[in-house]
Design a protein around this motif. Structure first.
Motif, PDB file in Angstrom:
ATOM      1  N   MET A  96     -17.846 -27.611  -2.194  1.00 13.66           N
ATOM      2  CA  MET A  96     -16.400 -27.624  -2.286  1.00 13.66           C
ATOM      3  C   MET A  96     -15.836 -28.730  -1.399  1.00 13.66           C
ATOM      4  SD  MET A  96     -13.878 -24.412  -1.736  1.00 13.66           S
ATOM      5  CE  MET A  96     -12.781 -24.667  -0.386  1.00 13.66           C
ATOM      6  N   GLU A  97     -15.006 -29.552  -1.954  1.00 15.80           N
ATOM      7  CA  GLU A  97     -14.428 -30.668  -1.218  1.00 15.80           C
ATOM      8  C   GLU A  97     -13.239 -30.191  -0.388  1.00 15.80           C
ATOM      9  OE1 GLU A  97     -12.305 -34.847  -2.315  1.00 15.80           O
ATOM     10  OE2 GLU A  97     -14.059 -34.279  -3.470  1.00 15.80           O
ATOM     11  N   TYR A  98     -13.129 -30.737   0.802  1.00 16.58           N
ATOM     12  CA  TYR A  98     -12.035 -30.376   1.711  1.00 16.58           C
ATOM     13  C   TYR A  98     -10.719 -30.877   1.138  1.00 16.58           C
ATOM     14  CZ  TYR A  98      -9.251 -30.097   5.942  1.00 16.58           C
ATOM     15  OH  TYR A  98      -8.275 -29.804   6.857  1.00 16.58           O
ATOM     16  N   GLU A  99      -9.717 -30.025   1.158  1.00 19.03           N
ATOM     17  CA  GLU A  99      -8.402 -30.396   0.658  1.00 19.03           C
ATOM     18  C   GLU A  99      -7.393 -30.318   1.803  1.00 19.03           C
ATOM     19  OE1 GLU A  99      -5.863 -29.591  -3.395  1.00 19.03           O
ATOM     20  OE2 GLU A  99      -7.149 -28.002  -2.653  1.00 19.03           O
ATOM     21  N   LEU A 100      -6.577 -31.346   1.926  1.00 18.23           N
ATOM     22  CA  LEU A 100      -5.576 -31.400   2.990  1.00 18.23           C
ATOM     23  C   LEU A 100      -4.567 -30.269   2.846  1.00 18.23           C
ATOM     24  CD1 LEU A 100      -4.788 -35.224   3.037  1.00 18.23           C
ATOM     25  CD2 LEU A 100      -6.185 -33.953   4.662  1.00 18.23           C
ATOM     26  N   LEU A 101      -4.120 -29.728   3.976  1.00 21.05           N
ATOM     27  CA  LEU A 101      -3.107 -28.672   3.944  1.00 21.05           C
ATOM     28  C   LEU A 101      -1.816 -29.155   3.296  1.00 21.05           C
ATOM     29  CD1 LEU A 101      -3.520 -26.933   7.419  1.00 21.05           C
ATOM     30  CD2 LEU A 101      -3.942 -25.931   5.176  1.00 21.05           C
ATOM     31  N   SER A 102      -1.480 -30.415   3.501  1.00 18.01           N
ATOM     32  CA  SER A 102      -0.247 -30.945   2.908  1.00 18.01           C
ATOM     33  C   SER A 102      -0.299 -30.898   1.381  1.00 18.01           C
ATOM     34  CB  SER A 102       0.007 -32.374   3.388  1.00 18.01           C
ATOM     35  OG  SER A 102      -1.092 -33.211   3.076  1.00 18.01           O
ATOM     36  N   PRO A 122       1.225 -23.107  -3.348  1.00 21.48           N
ATOM     37  CA  PRO A 122       2.106 -22.565  -2.307  1.00 21.48           C
ATOM     38  C   PRO A 122       1.844 -21.094  -1.971  1.00 21.48           C
ATOM     39  CG  PRO A 122       3.335 -23.038  -4.314  1.00 21.48           C
ATOM     40  CD  PRO A 122       1.955 -23.569  -4.504  1.00 21.48           C
ATOM     41  N   THR A 123       1.359 -20.312  -2.918  1.00 25.62           N
ATOM     42  CA  THR A 123       1.100 -18.896  -2.636  1.00 25.62           C
ATOM     43  C   THR A 123      -0.148 -18.709  -1.777  1.00 25.62           C
ATOM     44  OG1 THR A 123      -0.106 -18.680  -4.724  1.00 25.62           O
ATOM     45  CG2 THR A 123       2.221 -18.085  -4.743  1.00 25.62           C
ATOM     46  N   GLU A 124      -1.061 -19.676  -1.808  1.00 32.09           N
ATOM     47  CA  GLU A 124      -2.298 -19.592  -1.039  1.00 32.09           C
ATOM     48  C   GLU A 124      -2.219 -20.329   0.300  1.00 32.09           C
ATOM     49  OE1 GLU A 124      -5.748 -20.718  -3.387  1.00 32.09           O
ATOM     50  OE2 GLU A 124      -4.619 -20.229  -5.205  1.00 32.09           O
ATOM     51  N   TYR A 125      -1.182 -21.132   0.470  1.00 34.94           N
ATOM     52  CA  TYR A 125      -1.080 -21.998   1.644  1.00 34.94           C
ATOM     53  C   TYR A 125      -1.202 -21.233   2.957  1.00 34.94           C
ATOM     54  CZ  TYR A 125       0.903 -24.942   5.260  1.00 34.94           C
ATOM     55  OH  TYR A 125       1.096 -25.623   6.420  1.00 34.94           O
ATOM     56  N   GLU A 126      -0.418 -20.173   3.111  1.00 38.17           N
ATOM     57  CA  GLU A 126      -0.384 -19.445   4.389  1.00 38.17           C
ATOM     58  C   GLU A 126      -1.747 -18.875   4.761  1.00 38.17           C
ATOM     59  OE1 GLU A 126       1.685 -19.017   7.657  1.00 38.17           O
ATOM     60  OE2 GLU A 126       2.716 -19.637   5.832  1.00 38.17           O
ATOM     61  N   SER A 127      -2.463 -18.307   3.805  1.00 41.79           N
ATOM     62  CA  SER A 127      -3.778 -17.724   4.118  1.00 41.79           C
ATOM     63  C   SER A 127      -4.802 -18.816   4.439  1.00 41.79           C
ATOM     64  CB  SER A 127      -4.271 -16.841   2.971  1.00 41.79           C
ATOM     65  OG  SER A 127      -4.465 -17.601   1.805  1.00 41.79           O
ATOM     66  N   ILE A 128      -4.722 -19.945   3.744  1.00 36.99           N
ATOM     67  CA  ILE A 128      -5.638 -21.060   4.019  1.00 36.99           C
ATOM     68  C   ILE A 128      -5.334 -21.658   5.396  1.00 36.99           C
ATOM     69  CG2 ILE A 128      -6.338 -23.387   3.298  1.00 36.99           C
ATOM     70  CD1 ILE A 128      -5.855 -22.433   0.380  1.00 36.99           C
ATOM     71  N   TYR A 129      -4.043 -21.815   5.696  1.00 36.62           N
ATOM     72  CA  TYR A 129      -3.642 -22.325   6.998  1.00 36.62           C
ATOM     73  C   TYR A 129      -4.176 -21.416   8.107  1.00 36.62           C
ATOM     74  CZ  TYR A 129      -0.826 -23.514  11.050  1.00 36.62           C
ATOM     75  OH  TYR A 129      -0.432 -23.857  12.313  1.00 36.62           O
ATOM     76  N   ASP A 130      -3.945 -20.105   7.964  1.00 32.80           N
ATOM     77  CA  ASP A 130      -4.395 -19.150   8.986  1.00 32.80           C
ATOM     78  C   ASP A 130      -5.909 -19.173   9.154  1.00 32.80           C
ATOM     79  OD1 ASP A 130      -1.836 -18.307   9.616  1.00 32.80           O
ATOM     80  OD2 ASP A 130      -1.886 -16.612   8.222  1.00 32.80           O
ATOM     81  N   GLY A 135      -0.084 -27.823  16.138  1.00 32.84           N
ATOM     82  CA  GLY A 135      -1.023 -28.793  15.583  1.00 32.84           C
ATOM     83  C   GLY A 135      -2.460 -28.425  15.903  1.00 32.84           C
ATOM     84  N   PHE A 136      -3.347 -28.757  14.995  1.00 33.63           N
ATOM     85  CA  PHE A 136      -4.762 -28.502  15.245  1.00 33.63           C
ATOM     86  C   PHE A 136      -5.610 -29.452  14.413  1.00 33.63           C
ATOM     87  CE2 PHE A 136      -3.876 -25.991  11.516  1.00 33.63           C
ATOM     88  CZ  PHE A 136      -5.045 -25.974  10.772  1.00 33.63           C
ATOM     89  N   ILE A 137      -6.856 -29.595  14.844  1.00 32.51           N
ATOM     90  CA  ILE A 137      -7.841 -30.390  14.105  1.00 32.51           C
ATOM     91  C   ILE A 137      -8.880 -29.419  13.590  1.00 32.51           C
ATOM     92  CG2 ILE A 137      -9.647 -32.142  14.277  1.00 32.51           C
ATOM     93  CD1 ILE A 137      -8.044 -33.306  16.658  1.00 32.51           C
ATOM     94  N   PHE A 138      -9.150 -29.484  12.297  1.00 33.00           N
ATOM     95  CA  PHE A 138     -10.181 -28.647  11.704  1.00 33.00           C
ATOM     96  C   PHE A 138     -11.421 -29.513  11.531  1.00 33.00           C
ATOM     97  CE2 PHE A 138     -12.310 -26.591   8.062  1.00 33.00           C
ATOM     98  CZ  PHE A 138     -12.498 -25.341   8.627  1.00 33.00           C
ATOM     99  N   ASN A 139     -12.467 -29.187  12.270  1.00 29.02           N
ATOM    100  CA  ASN A 139     -13.677 -29.996  12.284  1.00 29.02           C
ATOM    101  C   ASN A 139     -14.471 -29.816  10.986  1.00 29.02           C
ATOM    102  OD1 ASN A 139     -15.628 -31.709  13.193  1.00 29.02           O
ATOM    103  ND2 ASN A 139     -16.572 -30.249  14.569  1.00 29.02           N
ATOM    104  N   THR A 140     -14.481 -30.855  10.164  1.00 21.70           N
ATOM    105  CA  THR A 140     -15.213 -30.824   8.900  1.00 21.70           C
ATOM    106  C   THR A 140     -16.566 -31.506   9.063  1.00 21.70           C
ATOM    107  OG1 THR A 140     -14.293 -32.937   8.184  1.00 21.70           O
ATOM    108  CG2 THR A 140     -13.049 -30.947   7.593  1.00 21.70           C
ATOM    109  N   ASN A 141     -17.418 -31.379   8.056  1.00 22.92           N
ATOM    110  CA  ASN A 141     -18.713 -32.064   8.077  1.00 22.92           C
ATOM    111  C   ASN A 141     -18.534 -33.578   8.182  1.00 22.92           C
ATOM    112  OD1 ASN A 141     -20.247 -29.753   7.949  1.00 22.92           O
ATOM    113  ND2 ASN A 141     -20.329 -29.741   5.732  1.00 22.92           N
TER     114      ASN A 141
END
Length: 81
Positions: A1-7, A14-22, A42-48
């Motif tokens: 699964m490819e990483y997708e930006l929160l933006s 939009p209905t999934e945004y809050e749970s993915i953010y959390d 703000g935060f950094i999510f460490n990806t591969n």
């Protein structure tokens, strides 16, 4: 699964945004920052990809340090200056 930006998720899912953010924010892989982005911490999510880039940086630093040991001090001082 490819990483997708929160933006992008904010607009595409939009209905999934809050749970993915959390999930990302509370992950052990995230680093909290002392700044706010809009109303969120703000935060950094460490990806591969980030980890691979960091490993590449450390390897390059080691190569530079090894090359530096073969230089005379005057060359090192000149480079630093």
């Amino acid at each position: 699964m490819e990483y997708e930006l929160l933006s992008k998720i904010f607009y595409k899912k939009p209905t999934e945004y809050e749970s993915i953010y959390d999930a990302r924010f509370n992950s052990e892989a995230s680093i909290k920052l002392p700044i706010k982005i809009h109303e969120n911490v703000g935060f950094i999510f460490n990806t591969n990809e980030i980890t691979k880039l960091l490993v590449k940086i450390y390897k390059t630093i080691n190569k530079i340090n090894l090359l530096r040991t073969h230089l005379p001090n005057i060359a090192i001082n000149s480079y630093i200056t």
